[in-house]
Design a protein around this motif. Structure first.
Motif, PDB file in Angstrom:
ATOM      1  N   ASP A  60      -1.202   6.269  -7.816  1.00  0.00           N
ATOM      2  CA  ASP A  60       0.513   5.439  -7.191  1.00  0.00           C
ATOM      3  C   ASP A  60      -0.428   3.976  -7.296  1.00  0.00           C
ATOM      4  O   ASP A  60      -0.635   3.356  -6.501  1.00  0.00           O
ATOM      5  CB  ASP A  60       0.596   5.700  -6.091  1.00  0.00           C
ATOM      6  N   ARG A  62       1.510  -0.116  -8.259  1.00  0.00           N
ATOM      7  CA  ARG A  62       3.025  -1.217  -8.707  1.00  0.00           C
ATOM      8  C   ARG A  62       2.246  -2.207  -9.273  1.00  0.00           C
ATOM      9  O   ARG A  62       2.785  -2.623  -9.366  1.00  0.00           O
ATOM     10  CB  ARG A  62       3.907  -1.204  -8.005  1.00  0.00           C
ATOM     11  N   GLY A  63       0.542  -2.151  -9.389  1.00  0.00           N
ATOM     12  CA  GLY A  63       0.202  -3.804  -9.736  1.00  0.00           C
ATOM     13  C   GLY A  63      -0.419  -4.266  -8.753  1.00  0.00           C
ATOM     14  O   GLY A  63      -0.731  -4.137  -7.936  1.00  0.00           O
ATOM     15  N   LEU A  64      -1.332  -5.458  -9.422  1.00  0.00           N
ATOM     16  CA  LEU A  64      -1.970  -6.996  -8.576  1.00  0.00           C
ATOM     17  C   LEU A  64      -0.946  -7.358  -7.651  1.00  0.00           C
ATOM     18  O   LEU A  64       0.035  -7.475  -7.269  1.00  0.00           O
ATOM     19  CB  LEU A  64      -2.382  -7.592  -9.423  1.00  0.00           C
ATOM     20  N   GLY A  65      -2.046  -6.796  -6.406  1.00  0.00           N
ATOM     21  CA  GLY A  65      -0.792  -7.228  -4.857  1.00  0.00           C
ATOM     22  C   GLY A  65      -0.353  -6.594  -3.951  1.00  0.00           C
ATOM     23  O   GLY A  65      -0.113  -6.581  -2.988  1.00  0.00           O
ATOM     24  N   SER A  66      -0.532  -5.084  -4.727  1.00  0.00           N
ATOM     25  CA  SER A  66       0.535  -3.523  -4.151  1.00  0.00           C
ATOM     26  C   SER A  66      -1.115  -2.650  -4.208  1.00  0.00           C
ATOM     27  O   SER A  66      -2.120  -2.468  -4.410  1.00  0.00           O
ATOM     28  CB  SER A  66       0.865  -3.089  -4.960  1.00  0.00           C
ATOM     29  N   PRO A  67      -0.948  -1.708  -2.632  1.00  0.00           N
ATOM     30  CA  PRO A  67      -2.282  -1.185  -2.278  1.00  0.00           C
ATOM     31  C   PRO A  67      -2.248   0.004  -3.350  1.00  0.00           C
ATOM     32  O   PRO A  67      -1.708   0.312  -4.201  1.00  0.00           O
ATOM     33  CB  PRO A  67      -2.230  -0.619  -1.334  1.00  0.00           C
ATOM     34  N   ARG A  74      -0.183  14.352  -9.553  1.00  0.00           N
ATOM     35  CA  ARG A  74       1.933  13.981  -8.851  1.00  0.00           C
ATOM     36  C   ARG A  74       2.734  13.439 -10.013  1.00  0.00           C
ATOM     37  O   ARG A  74       3.486  13.984 -10.420  1.00  0.00           O
ATOM     38  CB  ARG A  74       1.499  13.601  -7.793  1.00  0.00           C
ATOM     39  N   ALA A  77       2.760  16.248 -12.427  1.00  0.00           N
ATOM     40  CA  ALA A  77       3.822  17.181 -11.825  1.00  0.00           C
ATOM     41  C   ALA A  77       5.206  16.423 -12.455  1.00  0.00           C
ATOM     42  O   ALA A  77       6.159  17.142 -12.565  1.00  0.00           O
ATOM     43  CB  ALA A  77       4.044  17.490 -10.670  1.00  0.00           C
ATOM     44  N   ALA A  78       5.443  14.988 -12.259  1.00  0.00           N
ATOM     45  CA  ALA A  78       6.998  14.325 -12.560  1.00  0.00           C
ATOM     46  C   ALA A  78       7.246  14.296 -13.553  1.00  0.00           C
ATOM     47  O   ALA A  78       8.598  14.457 -14.150  1.00  0.00           O
ATOM     48  CB  ALA A  78       6.747  12.837 -11.502  1.00  0.00           C
ATOM     49  N   GLY A 277       9.372  -0.873 -14.433  1.00  0.00           N
ATOM     50  CA  GLY A 277      10.722  -0.506 -13.563  1.00  0.00           C
ATOM     51  C   GLY A 277      12.047  -0.581 -13.225  1.00  0.00           C
ATOM     52  O   GLY A 277      13.273  -0.668 -12.947  1.00  0.00           O
ATOM     53  N   THR A 282      10.134  -2.059  -9.620  1.00  0.00           N
ATOM     54  CA  THR A 282       8.722  -2.868  -9.526  1.00  0.00           C
ATOM     55  C   THR A 282       7.964  -1.177 -10.658  1.00  0.00           C
ATOM     56  O   THR A 282       8.273  -0.959 -11.030  1.00  0.00           O
ATOM     57  CB  THR A 282       8.366  -2.462  -8.335  1.00  0.00           C
ATOM     58  N   PRO A 283       6.821  -1.796 -11.341  1.00  0.00           N
ATOM     59  CA  PRO A 283       5.789  -0.695 -11.881  1.00  0.00           C
ATOM     60  C   PRO A 283       5.559  -0.039 -11.305  1.00  0.00           C
ATOM     61  O   PRO A 283       5.203   0.284 -10.603  1.00  0.00           O
ATOM     62  CB  PRO A 283       5.018  -2.371 -12.516  1.00  0.00           C
ATOM     63  N   GLN A 284       5.832   0.727 -11.813  1.00  0.00           N
ATOM     64  CA  GLN A 284       5.423   2.128 -11.748  1.00  0.00           C
ATOM     65  C   GLN A 284       4.049   2.053 -12.655  1.00  0.00           C
ATOM     66  O   GLN A 284       4.135   3.296 -13.418  1.00  0.00           O
ATOM     67  CB  GLN A 284       5.983   3.862 -12.107  1.00  0.00           C
TER      68      GLN A 284
END
Lengths: 318, 417
Positions: A60, A62-67, A74, A77-78, A277, A282-284
């Motif tokens: 999981d 969302r891009g640079l700066g996010s964990p 998953r 599966a989604a 997103g 936000t980007p996934q």
């Protein structure tokens, strides 16, 4: 070293230390030297990003700066549980297979029709033009033509065909319009590829066939198709690859104001929505990578199947 | 683009001791030629003249976001960038936003008080994260029902207050042979306005995004009621013929030419069709009508300028924002760009006055699409928008909408962490 006359290069003596093994100058050494830059470049620009995409599809992020966190399976599966992704994938298959059949039918019909036709080269160029028109221009034109108050409905009304007037871009029609648009924009490109094979066929074969009383269809079936098979096979594989990534033409039809309607979605559109997103989102990137992998796997299966089905021994002209 | 020459900036912390060359950088979400670009250039030029600090601007257009996120994430982002309610929470979570609480306490250069004095509490709230104010709000967007007040002066005088009054008005217009509602049905983000606004009335803020968080939320009575409100206008045939095949901006243009009476759309719509309006056309708006015992929810989406948390020019950037917060500049967003200015004393463009009044006094607010698209993008794009399109096109009933929504949300939640 002296010589008294021309000596064949292969007979030149080679200075070598005692015990030294002869240096190989065979094709393997040359291959390594020449291929190294290409292999390095391909590893950096293709292999590494591809492996990163595979890795990303299990996270999981969302891009640079996010964990970034592990997601296991998953994201896949989604996709499995998503009605929308299933519809988008199905739309893509219909578009690739249905659109492909139509495109190559047009290509072959044109090959039959254009042979011996005066101005065939010009006609080929005209059919190629949609390929180089900007999708933005196509989108503007489609809005003008296909809106409920657009030129197409106006034209139908003016010639008394009101019963054929439609909301051409409404959900129940938009996919058919996209398939038609794709056929219109891509046929010229594949015609150009297959025609390069046809151009290599010696004209005397057709002359002899005509003398023997062969029809145009027989000439196509017995001369054109077998002798342009390789070019046609390449065109089919290229179509499978580009058709599975259909994106621009969808945006040309539905615009950029937000998420395209479900009926117009392709797998690549789904990947775009996940990557950005959407308007507010936000980007996934994990989900987008999983969609990318799914597109790649399906494309690879199609290409392998197509290569097997289209495999023939090359026909050589005596 | 403004020049990038190094200029003198006197750091407040070091005032009187030394000066240093400072050039602020700004990546704009605007394109060259847009009013917003001209506004910023004017503010930046005046600021440079006043302080000597120059601002290097890159006008990157709407696609700036991806570049911006990558740049901010790798520590190479600009000092200033555009942000708004839509991405505030995300940017805050990524650590991109400098704390702008000190900005509110700054005195305005024109002596008109502090920055905080110029902003309504609801606007400050919309510009804040859990940790405080995160940007200088420059303009505010909302949504409402657009109409031509020159054509319908009675509605301008006394707009429908309740859903019942509104539907009666639609029926009356239909009986007169008018087309009551226009819609560009190919834009799912506009179609969903009807369900979203109905939910904001019947269920209040949080009720729409709540549908993505709990399958049981779909069982609430107000969800069915909201879907039935949409169903009502669709089944009654109040929308223009072939509306689902209408591509942006065809319906807006039809509205601007009096071919349809009303459009539910963002507060930006009037500006988009200003040049195409029929002669004598006077654009106006009224709020989405109330439902019995409903919520007076007002959508309030702020946009503005944020400062990079990693900026080495935090102090001069904050100083620039205090300069830009002066009324002289904040009113340009209304006069030049046609937006509602974030400055509480700047009159809104005439068509948006009813929305501006509601925003100034709003006690129940939400952000764009109740933040459902921002907080649950996959659900929004893959579940709600397609279902909303089907409801709005009349291909499913309100009950089918609920049943499908429950099933698809359950599948969505099954794979969420």
């Amino acid at each position: 070293m002296s010589s008294t006359g021309p000596v064949p290069r292969t007979d030149l003596p080679v200075l070598r230390r005692r015990g030294e093994r002869p240096r190989r100058r065979g094709p393997d050494t040359l291959f390594g030297r020449f291929a190294a830059p290409a292999i390095t470049t391909m590893t950096l620009v293709v292999a590494v990003p591809s492996l990163f995409t595979v890795f990303l599809s299990f996270t999981d992020w969302r891009g640079l700066g996010s964990p970034m966190s592990a997601a296991g399976l998953r994201n896949y599966a989604a996709l499995w549980y998503s009605d929308t992704f299933r519809t988008a994938m199905l739309n893509t298959f219909v578009l690739v297979l249905g659109g492909g059949v139509a495109i190559f039918a047009i290509v072959f019909l044109m090959l039959i029709g254009l042979r011996q036709m005066r101005g065939a080269a010009f006609a080929r160029s005209v059919v190629f033009v949609p390929m180089i028109v900007s999708p933005i221009a196509i989108g503007v034109a489609l809005g003008f033509l296909l809106n409920p108050n657009g030129a197409v409905n106006d034209l139908l009304g003016s010639i008394g065909l009101e019963e054929f007037q439609r909301a051409w871009l409404a959900p129940d029609m938009v996919f058919q319009m996209i398939v038609l648009g794709l056929i219109w924009s891509m046929s010229g490109y594949y015609l150009a590829i297959v025609a390069t094979g046809v151009d290599q066929i010696p004209p005397y074969l057709y002359e002899e066939a005509q003398l023997a009383g062969a029809t145009r269809w027989q000439q196509f079936w017995m001369i054109t198709l077998p002798l342009s098979w390789e070019a046609a096979s390449v065109a089919v594989v290229l179509w499978l690859i580009s058709g599975m990534k259909t994106f621009e033409i969808v945006i040309a039809f539905v615009g950029t104001q937000g998420a395209p309607p479900l009926q117009a979605r392709t797998a690549a559109v789904q990947q775009f929505l996940a990557t950005t997103g959407g308007r507010d989102g936000t980007p996934q990137l994990g989900a987008a990578a999983a969609i990318g992998i799914a597109i790649f796997v399906f494309t690879a299966v199609f290409v392998v199947l197509a290569r097997r089905l289209l495999r023939r021994d090359a026909v050589e002209v005596a | 683009m403004l020049s990038a020459c190094g200029t003198q900036f006197q750091d407040e912390a070091e005032a009187g001791t030394e000066t240093e060359d400072v050039t602020l950088t700004y990546w704009a979400a605007w394109n060259m030629g847009e009013p917003q670009q001209e506004i910023f250039d004017r503010i930046a030029a005046d600021y440079e003249e006043s302080t000597g600090t120059s601002i290097e601007v890159r006008y990157l257009g709407r696609e700036v976001t991806t570049n911006l996120i990558n740049a901010l994430g790798t520590g190479s982002g600009p000092d200033l960038f555009d942000a708004g309610s839509r991405n505030l929470a995300d940017f805050h979570e990524r650590g991109f936003l400098a704390d702008m609480d000190p900005l509110l306490e700054r005195e305005l250069p024109d002596g008109a008080g502090t920055v905080a004095d110029t902003l309504a509490p609801s606007v400050v709230d919309a510009a804040s994260t859990d940790d405080g104010v995160a940007l200088l709000p420059t303009y505010v967007t909302s949504n409402g029902i657009w109409f031509n007040s020159a054509r319908f002066p009675d509605i301008a005088e006394s707009p429908p207050q309740t859903w019942e009054q509104f539907t009666s008005l639609l029926a009356e217009q239909q009986s007169e042979g008018l087309v009551p509602i226009g819609a560009d049905g190919s834009v799912s983000g506009y179609n969903v306005f009807w369900f979203y606004q109905s939910m904001m009335r019947t269920g209040g803020p949080g009720s729409l995004r709540g549908l993505a968080e709990d399958v049981a939320a779909w069982d609430a009575e107000h969800v069915l009621e909201s879907a039935q409100m949409v169903e009502t206008i669709v089944d009654a045939g109040y929308l223009q013929e072939g509306y689902m095949g209408s591509t942006f901006p065809a319906a807006q243009l039809a509205w601007a030419n009096d071919e349809v009476s009303f459009m539910l759309n963002g507060s930006y719509m009037g500006g988009e069709v200003q040049d195409q309006m029929a002669e004598g056309f006077e654009a106006s708006t009224f709020l989405f009508p109330m439902t019995p015992e409903g919520y007076p929810t007002v959508e309030l989406t702020v946009s503005g300028l944020a400062v990079n948390a990693d900026s080495e020019n935090l102090e001069p950037a904050t100083d620039f924002l205090a300069f830009a917060a002066q009324r002289e500049y904040q009113e340009l967003w209304a006069t030049e760009a046609g937006f509602m200015s974030a400055h509480s004393e700047v009159p809104a463009p005439e068509p948006l006055q009813p929305l501006a009044d509601a925003i100034q006094t709003a006690e129940v607010t939400t952000g764009s699409h109740d933040f459902a698209g921002a907080m649950h993008p996959t659900w929004w794009n893959d579940v709600l928008l397609p279902l909303s399109d089907q409801l709005f096109s009349g291909s499913i009933t309100a009950e089918e909408f609920i049943a499908e929504g429950q099933e698809q949300t359950e599948n969505y939640l099954r794979t969420q962490d």
